[in-house]
Motif scaffolding. Structure first.
Motif, PDB file in Angstrom:
ATOM      1  N   PHE A  40       0.814  -1.215   0.000  1.00 13.98           N
ATOM      2  CA  PHE A  40       0.000   0.000   0.000  1.00 13.98           C
ATOM      3  C   PHE A  40       0.845   1.261   0.000  1.00 13.98           C
ATOM      4  N   GLY A  41       2.139   1.140   0.215  1.00 15.26           N
ATOM      5  CA  GLY A  41       3.019   2.299   0.278  1.00 15.26           C
ATOM      6  C   GLY A  41       3.273   2.768   1.698  1.00 15.26           C
ATOM      7  N   ASN A  42       2.754   2.054   2.696  1.00 11.74           N
ATOM      8  CA  ASN A  42       3.022   2.397   4.095  1.00 11.74           C
ATOM      9  C   ASN A  42       4.482   2.095   4.410  1.00 11.74           C
ATOM     10  N   ARG A  43       5.116   2.993   5.143  1.00 12.27           N
ATOM     11  CA  ARG A  43       6.521   2.816   5.508  1.00 12.27           C
ATOM     12  C   ARG A  43       6.615   2.461   6.988  1.00 12.27           C
ATOM     13  N   TYR A  44       7.530   1.545   7.325  1.00  6.40           N
ATOM     14  CA  TYR A  44       7.669   1.047   8.694  1.00  6.40           C
ATOM     15  C   TYR A  44       9.052   1.399   9.220  1.00  6.40           C
ATOM     16  N   PHE A  45       9.087   1.836  10.491  1.00  6.90           N
ATOM     17  CA  PHE A  45      10.318   2.304  11.107  1.00  6.90           C
ATOM     18  C   PHE A  45      10.506   1.651  12.468  1.00  6.90           C
ATOM     19  N   GLU A  46      11.763   1.684  12.924  1.00 10.64           N
ATOM     20  CA  GLU A  46      12.101   1.142  14.232  1.00 10.64           C
ATOM     21  C   GLU A  46      13.242   1.972  14.815  1.00 10.64           C
ATOM     22  N   ASN A  47      13.154   2.266  16.114  1.00  8.09           N
ATOM     23  CA  ASN A  47      14.213   2.970  16.820  1.00  8.09           C
ATOM     24  C   ASN A  47      14.460   2.219  18.120  1.00  8.09           C
ATOM     25  N   LEU A  48      15.605   1.571  18.217  1.00 10.30           N
ATOM     26  CA  LEU A  48      15.913   0.745  19.381  1.00 10.30           C
ATOM     27  C   LEU A  48      16.673   1.489  20.468  1.00 10.30           C
ATOM     28  N   ASN A  49      16.871   2.790  20.307  1.00 11.66           N
ATOM     29  CA  ASN A  49      17.558   3.583  21.319  1.00 11.66           C
ATOM     30  C   ASN A  49      16.599   3.836  22.484  1.00 11.66           C
ATOM     31  N   ALA A  50      16.897   3.256  23.632  1.00 11.99           N
ATOM     32  CA  ALA A  50      16.000   3.343  24.787  1.00 11.99           C
ATOM     33  C   ALA A  50      15.917   4.749  25.367  1.00 11.99           C
ATOM     34  N   GLU A  51      16.908   5.586  25.104  1.00 11.55           N
ATOM     35  CA  GLU A  51      16.880   6.954  25.626  1.00 11.55           C
ATOM     36  C   GLU A  51      15.924   7.845  24.836  1.00 11.55           C
ATOM     37  N   GLU A  52      15.644   7.483  23.603  1.00 10.85           N
ATOM     38  CA  GLU A  52      14.798   8.327  22.762  1.00 10.85           C
ATOM     39  C   GLU A  52      13.343   7.884  22.728  1.00 10.85           C
ATOM     40  N   GLU A  53      13.112   6.597  22.780  1.00 11.19           N
ATOM     41  CA  GLU A  53      11.751   6.086  22.634  1.00 11.19           C
ATOM     42  C   GLU A  53      11.298   5.370  23.897  1.00 11.19           C
ATOM     43  N   ILE A  54      10.027   5.461  24.156  1.00 13.15           N
ATOM     44  CA  ILE A  54       9.408   4.752  25.269  1.00 13.15           C
ATOM     45  C   ILE A  54       9.325   3.272  24.879  1.00 13.15           C
ATOM     46  N   PRO A  55       9.681   2.348  25.772  1.00 11.81           N
ATOM     47  CA  PRO A  55       9.579   0.930  25.424  1.00 11.81           C
ATOM     48  C   PRO A  55       8.151   0.573  24.999  1.00 11.81           C
ATOM     49  N   GLY A  56       8.052  -0.152  23.908  1.00 13.08           N
ATOM     50  CA  GLY A  56       6.748  -0.504  23.359  1.00 13.08           C
ATOM     51  C   GLY A  56       6.266   0.466  22.294  1.00 13.08           C
ATOM     52  N   ARG A  57       6.925   1.616  22.177  1.00 11.67           N
ATOM     53  CA  ARG A  57       6.544   2.593  21.156  1.00 11.67           C
ATOM     54  C   ARG A  57       7.699   2.843  20.196  1.00 11.67           C
ATOM     55  N   HIS A  58       8.588   1.879  20.083  1.00 16.11           N
ATOM     56  CA  HIS A  58       9.766   2.069  19.250  1.00 16.11           C
ATOM     57  C   HIS A  58       9.587   1.544  17.825  1.00 16.11           C
ATOM     58  N   ARG A  59       8.424   1.012  17.503  1.00 15.48           N
ATOM     59  CA  ARG A  59       8.084   0.618  16.133  1.00 15.48           C
ATOM     60  C   ARG A  59       6.850   1.389  15.721  1.00 15.48           C
ATOM     61  N   TRP A  60       6.863   1.915  14.511  1.00 17.45           N
ATOM     62  CA  TRP A  60       5.706   2.681  14.059  1.00 17.45           C
ATOM     63  C   TRP A  60       5.562   2.601  12.560  1.00 17.45           C
ATOM     64  N   VAL A  61       4.371   2.969  12.091  1.00 17.43           N
ATOM     65  CA  VAL A  61       4.052   2.957  10.663  1.00 17.43           C
ATOM     66  C   VAL A  61       3.733   4.382  10.221  1.00 17.43           C
ATOM     67  N   ASP A  62       4.213   4.724   9.053  1.00 11.24           N
ATOM     68  CA  ASP A  62       3.895   6.008   8.422  1.00 11.24           C
ATOM     69  C   ASP A  62       2.953   5.692   7.267  1.00 11.24           C
ATOM     70  N   TYR A  63       1.670   5.971   7.455  1.00 11.84           N
ATOM     71  CA  TYR A  63       0.660   5.609   6.467  1.00 11.84           C
ATOM     72  C   TYR A  63       0.810   6.427   5.194  1.00 11.84           C
ATOM     73  N   ALA A  64       0.502   5.798   4.067  1.00 16.32           N
ATOM     74  CA  ALA A  64       0.608   6.468   2.776  1.00 16.32           C
ATOM     75  C   ALA A  64      -0.602   7.380   2.528  1.00 16.32           C
ATOM     76  N   GLN A  65      -1.762   7.018   3.065  1.00 15.01           N
ATOM     77  CA  GLN A  65      -2.973   7.803   2.861  1.00 15.01           C
ATOM     78  C   GLN A  65      -3.199   8.736   4.037  1.00 15.01           C
ATOM     79  N   HIS A  66      -3.879   9.841   3.743  1.00 14.04           N
ATOM     80  CA  HIS A  66      -4.185  10.811   4.803  1.00 14.04           C
ATOM     81  C   HIS A  66      -5.260  10.265   5.739  1.00 14.04           C
ATOM     82  N   ASP A  67      -6.319   9.668   5.172  1.00 12.15           N
ATOM     83  CA  ASP A  67      -7.367   9.051   5.992  1.00 12.15           C
ATOM     84  C   ASP A  67      -6.961   7.608   6.253  1.00 12.15           C
ATOM     85  N   TYR A  68      -6.283   7.375   7.357  1.00  9.01           N
ATOM     86  CA  TYR A  68      -5.745   6.049   7.632  1.00  9.01           C
ATOM     87  C   TYR A  68      -6.504   5.374   8.752  1.00  9.01           C
TER      88      TYR A  68
END
Length: 142
Positions: A40-68
């Motif tokens: 669908f064009g959705n992009r997926y990211f991960e940040n494993l740096n514990a100082e920057e991200e809250i545990p459990g919120r270090h993986r996220w999706v960037d949706y391709a559509q505005h109405d997601y």
């Protein structure tokens, strides 16, 4: 609450334009490793740096559509985002070899849109709905 140092760090990493887009869509400034992209064009990211991200919120999706909505994430990516699988589908050989030939392509849930399934009836109704008959107002009675 996002700290000012984290926001500035993220702005420098992803650029001003992407930072502004993230603030408008997800309300948070995130930067991380690009993991993959789905059909669908959705992009997926991960940040494993514990100082920057809250545990459990270090993986996220960037949706391709505005109405997601969440149904726009295919099952194999959902299992990675939800921490059911350790490796993303682009790096996991089991998921890559698991797709059987009879499997249908993923389709998002279209409920509430023009593409939603609507039932229809081909039989004649057994009863007619009552339609009240009213006389127009303002006319005098004979």
């Amino acid at each position: 609450m996002v700290s000012l140092a984290r926001t500035i760090r993220s702005m420098r990493r992803v650029g001003l334009r992407e930072w502004w887009r993230q603030m408008q869509y997800i309300g948070d400034a995130k930067s991380g490793r690009f993991v993959g992209q789905d059909q669908f064009g959705n992009r997926y990211f991960e940040n494993l740096n514990a100082e920057e991200e809250i545990p459990g919120r270090h993986r996220w999706v960037d949706y391709a559509q505005h109405d997601y909505n969440a149904t726009q994430v295919p099952a194999e990516w959902h299992s990675w985002i939800s921490h059911i699988r350790k490796d993303p589908p682009t790096e996991d050989r089991v998921v890559q070899n698991l797709s059987p030939p009879w499997k249908t392509p993923w389709v998002e849930n279209l409920t509430g849109t023009r593409g939603a399934f609507r039932t229809y009836n081909t039989t004649k109704p057994k009863y007619e709905a009552w339609q009240p008959k009213s006389a127009p107002r303002g006319e005098s009675a004979p």
